[in-house]
Design a protein around this motif. Structure first.
Motif, PDB file in Angstrom:
ATOM      1  N   ASP A  71       5.510  -6.484 -28.828  1.00  0.00           N
ATOM      2  CA  ASP A  71       4.367  -6.574 -29.697  1.00  0.00           C
ATOM      3  C   ASP A  71       3.733  -6.743 -28.877  1.00  0.00           C
ATOM      4  O   ASP A  71       4.071  -6.139 -27.585  1.00  0.00           O
ATOM      5  N   ALA A 107       0.478 -13.261 -41.982  1.00  0.00           N
ATOM      6  CA  ALA A 107       0.639 -12.837 -40.723  1.00  0.00           C
ATOM      7  C   ALA A 107       0.355 -11.685 -40.512  1.00  0.00           C
ATOM      8  O   ALA A 107       1.064 -10.870 -41.572  1.00  0.00           O
ATOM      9  N   ARG A 108      -0.540 -10.489 -39.546  1.00  0.00           N
ATOM     10  CA  ARG A 108       0.107  -9.308 -39.049  1.00  0.00           C
ATOM     11  C   ARG A 108       1.341  -9.125 -38.679  1.00  0.00           C
ATOM     12  O   ARG A 108       2.139 -10.397 -38.249  1.00  0.00           O
ATOM     13  N   ASP A 109       1.264  -7.868 -37.888  1.00  0.00           N
ATOM     14  CA  ASP A 109       2.969  -7.120 -38.337  1.00  0.00           C
ATOM     15  C   ASP A 109       3.336  -7.582 -36.182  1.00  0.00           C
ATOM     16  O   ASP A 109       2.519  -7.689 -35.216  1.00  0.00           O
ATOM     17  N   HIS A 110       3.537  -9.142 -35.832  1.00  0.00           N
ATOM     18  CA  HIS A 110       3.913  -9.854 -34.660  1.00  0.00           C
ATOM     19  C   HIS A 110       4.760 -10.203 -34.639  1.00  0.00           C
ATOM     20  O   HIS A 110       5.538 -10.628 -35.382  1.00  0.00           O
ATOM     21  N   THR A 132      -1.737  -9.677 -46.628  1.00  0.00           N
ATOM     22  CA  THR A 132      -3.181  -9.784 -45.873  1.00  0.00           C
ATOM     23  C   THR A 132      -4.437  -8.808 -45.954  1.00  0.00           C
ATOM     24  O   THR A 132      -6.033  -9.117 -45.636  1.00  0.00           O
ATOM     25  N   ASP A 154      -2.878 -16.405 -39.591  1.00  0.00           N
ATOM     26  CA  ASP A 154      -2.973 -15.691 -38.152  1.00  0.00           C
ATOM     27  C   ASP A 154      -4.761 -16.461 -38.889  1.00  0.00           C
ATOM     28  O   ASP A 154      -4.936 -16.668 -39.682  1.00  0.00           O
ATOM     29  N   TRP A 174      -0.598 -16.522 -34.900  1.00  0.00           N
ATOM     30  CA  TRP A 174      -1.822 -15.315 -33.735  1.00  0.00           C
ATOM     31  C   TRP A 174      -3.105 -16.273 -33.941  1.00  0.00           C
ATOM     32  O   TRP A 174      -3.797 -16.526 -34.240  1.00  0.00           O
ATOM     33  N   ASP A 176      -6.394 -15.078 -32.147  1.00  0.00           N
ATOM     34  CA  ASP A 176      -7.274 -13.640 -31.774  1.00  0.00           C
ATOM     35  C   ASP A 176      -8.162 -13.917 -30.362  1.00  0.00           C
ATOM     36  O   ASP A 176      -8.619 -15.767 -30.633  1.00  0.00           O
ATOM     37  N   ARG A 277      -0.655  -4.358 -34.511  1.00  0.00           N
ATOM     38  CA  ARG A 277      -1.145  -5.397 -35.535  1.00  0.00           C
ATOM     39  C   ARG A 277      -1.699  -4.642 -36.848  1.00  0.00           C
ATOM     40  O   ARG A 277      -2.101  -4.621 -37.821  1.00  0.00           O
ATOM     41  N   ARG A 278      -2.405  -4.007 -36.060  1.00  0.00           N
ATOM     42  CA  ARG A 278      -3.318  -3.003 -36.276  1.00  0.00           C
ATOM     43  C   ARG A 278      -2.675  -1.469 -35.936  1.00  0.00           C
ATOM     44  O   ARG A 278      -2.501  -0.531 -35.344  1.00  0.00           O
TER      45      ARG A 278
END
Length: 553
Positions: A71, A107-110, A132, A154, A174, A176, A277-278
């Motif tokens: 990631d 959470a996003r993908d990580h 999300t 996150d 996570w 940011d 994540r995006r």
């Protein structure tokens, strides 16, 4: 006597399917029939820790230094993922959570998401995979309904947690850039650093998962999976070529059933998963080339963005390692299916299923070339049947019916006590469909999307697929809206291609030239983008609420 004979035939059929599934799993590398003790330990582990935590432990024992994921923070090996998951599980238990507690993850993908999934399995927590795209009221209502006792999230979603009781434990998965850690909130890195890396005490049974439905028509429902058959992976690997210890890039969200299931199947083959994540179309091509990825998992709207890139941009990236693009989550139009294979080669697999029925059908590249838009055939241990409005089974090429599925991954019912309709062991998908003369399945739309306009039955998806191929159309969705004269009328909501001068009359004329008069949309609205949820599905109720007078041109 007939019922006894029918049940005997069905039992024999299920036995044959089980044998086929076991052979499929062995041939794909998911299991090794030459190691019976490992098979037994894996089956036992699945009952206690769940399949994901068990598969990661297996990979850590067999391939400790192999990369498990990549990631934005780099690479984790299977050994590191395994040890850190144990540390996180012990740390969460030390916070006062107990086996069986419902833990939410937003959470996003990580790596933080995958560590949470594995740690929950090790500790016996029931993990609620939260969406999300939630607004605060949805988030609060789902957490209350599912009785969430802690949330791992996150930092970008910090504002949503204001709706939860302040004493509810929170852990940041996570952080940011520019965000700070609030007082009383721990980070996942801190818990892992302080946690005991020895395996925690085994729970009495697997906690399982709660995966939410898409929620395109209302509050997402919770679909629990407490126990999962060891044969479920056969649904994925039967018609899709997973690379053994290969590299799989997943850009569809892991909190939803398709991304989660594809990651689980990839882990079963000790593959490396590449996460972002995006989504960004060109970044996806760059990472596919950089990692020499053999498989991409995406949703149709993402593929649409990729094929829309200029040809010289796509040509910059060496995608010669790519063997499969697996698309799921929403309808794949015939036009997009052809464009993807024209650009990337014969590598497209169209997966059809749902949170409730798992995988119902998969279309392989040759099938998509021959019949663009098809969802293909049922994989091993799954069976698709069509039923009419009176629950009678129907068959024959072109005969439309309600789509029902009998699957090797049975649905337990929603967490609010409701269930899908079941007829003769087959569960409703909520879709309408038909088979062609070759036995390929096509989805005609949702059974509740059909509208009656002036006494004529119309399925919006047919009009949608036609307009997708019209020059000047980037994206389109077609829905039914109330009409005082005809009862209902069609509304086409169009996103123009950059620079296109397409107008409403051209859209109507294209439909009029190709379909029956009553299928011509009376409303044609133009918008900058279609409203979609995080899994890529169009939120159709938002299209029905658009102000037609303001969006006509």
């Amino acid at each position: 006597m007939k019922s006894v004979l029918r049940e005997a035939v069905r039992t024999v059929g299920h036995t044959v399917e089980t044998v086929r599934a076991v052979a499929t799993l062995h041939n794909s590398g998911v299991i090794d029939l030459t190691r019976p003790l490992r098979l037994l330990r894996t089956a036992q582990g699945g009952k206690v820790f769940g399949p994901q935590a068990t598969l990661i432990r297996n990979a850590a024992q067999d391939h400790p230094d192999a990369p498990a994921l990549a990631d934005e923070r780099g690479v984790l090996t299977y050994r590191e993922l395994d040890e850190q998951a144990d540390a996180l599980a012990n740390a969460l238990l030390d916070l006062g959570l107990t086996p069986g507690s419902v833990v939410g993850v937003l959470a996003r993908d990580h790596r933080g998401l995958l560590l949470t999934v594995c740690a929950a399995g090790r500790a016996g927590f029931r993990l609620a995979m939260l969406n999300t795209g939630f607004a605060e009221p949805q988030f609060a209502e789902v957490c209350a309904r599912e009785q969430v006792r802690a949330v791992l999230h996150d930092s970008e979603f910090h504002g949503l947690l204001a709706a939860l009781p302040p004493e509810l434990p929170r852990v940041l998965t996570w952080l940011d850039d520019g965000d700070t850690v609030a007082d009383g909130v721990r980070t996942i890195d801190e818990l892992i650093a302080s946690g005991d890396r020895t395996p925690p005490p085994a729970p009495a049974q697997a906690g399982g998962f709660i995966i939410l439905t898409s929620g395109t028509t209302g509050l997402p429902k919770g679909a629990p999976r407490t126990t999962v058959s060891p044969l479920v992976s056969a649904l994925f690997v039967d018609r899709i070529p997973f690379p053994r210890q290969g590299r799989v890039m997943i850009v569809s969200p892991l909190f939803h059933a398709t991304g989660f299931g594809m990651w689980t199947a990839a882990t079963a083959t000790a593959a490396q998963t590449i996460l972002v994540r995006r989504f960004d179309a060109e970044q996806t091509l760059r990472l596919l080339a950089e990692h020499r990825a053999e498989m991409l998992v995406a949703v149709p709207t993402m593929l649409n963005r990729m094929v829309a890139l200029p040809a010289d941009v796509i040509a910059r990236y060496d995608l010669s390692a790519l063997r499969a693009i697996v698309v799921a989550g929403s309808a794949l139009s015939p036009d997009l299916a052809q464009r993807v294979q024209d650009i990337f080669g014969e590598v497209l697999y169209n997966l059809y299923g749902s949170t409730e029925v798992a995988i119902a059908a998969v279309a392989q590249p040759a099938e998509l070339r021959r019949a663009p838009g098809t969802v293909g055939r049922a994989p091993v241990t799954a069976e698709v049947a069509l039923f009419d409005a009176a629950d009678r089974r129907v068959s024959g090429a072109g005969v439309r019916g309600r789509v029902f599925v009998r699957s090797g991954a049975p649905f337990e019912g929603y967490t609010d006590g409701r269930h899908k309709q079941i007829v003769d062991g087959f569960m409703s998908t909520g879709d309408m469909g038909h088979f062609d003369a070759d036995g390929l399945l096509f989805i005609d739309g949702r059974d509740d999307d059909m509208i009656v306009s002036g006494a004529e039955n119309v399925y919006p998806l047919e009009v949608e697929n036609l307009l997708t191929a019209l020059d000047g159309v980037d994206e389109v969705a077609v829905v039914g809206v109330p009409d005082p004269e005809f009862g209902q009328r069609l509304r086409a909501v169009v996103v123009r291609e950059p620079g296109a001068e397409l107008d409403a009359d051209a859209v109507r004329q294209h439909v009029r030239a190709n379909l029956a008069r009553y299928k011509v949309p009376r409303d044609v609205l133009f918008v900058p983008e279609l409203p979609r949820n995080p899994t890529g599905k169009v939120v159709r109720r938002a299209l029905q609420e658009l102000d037609a007078t303001e969006r006509a041109q």
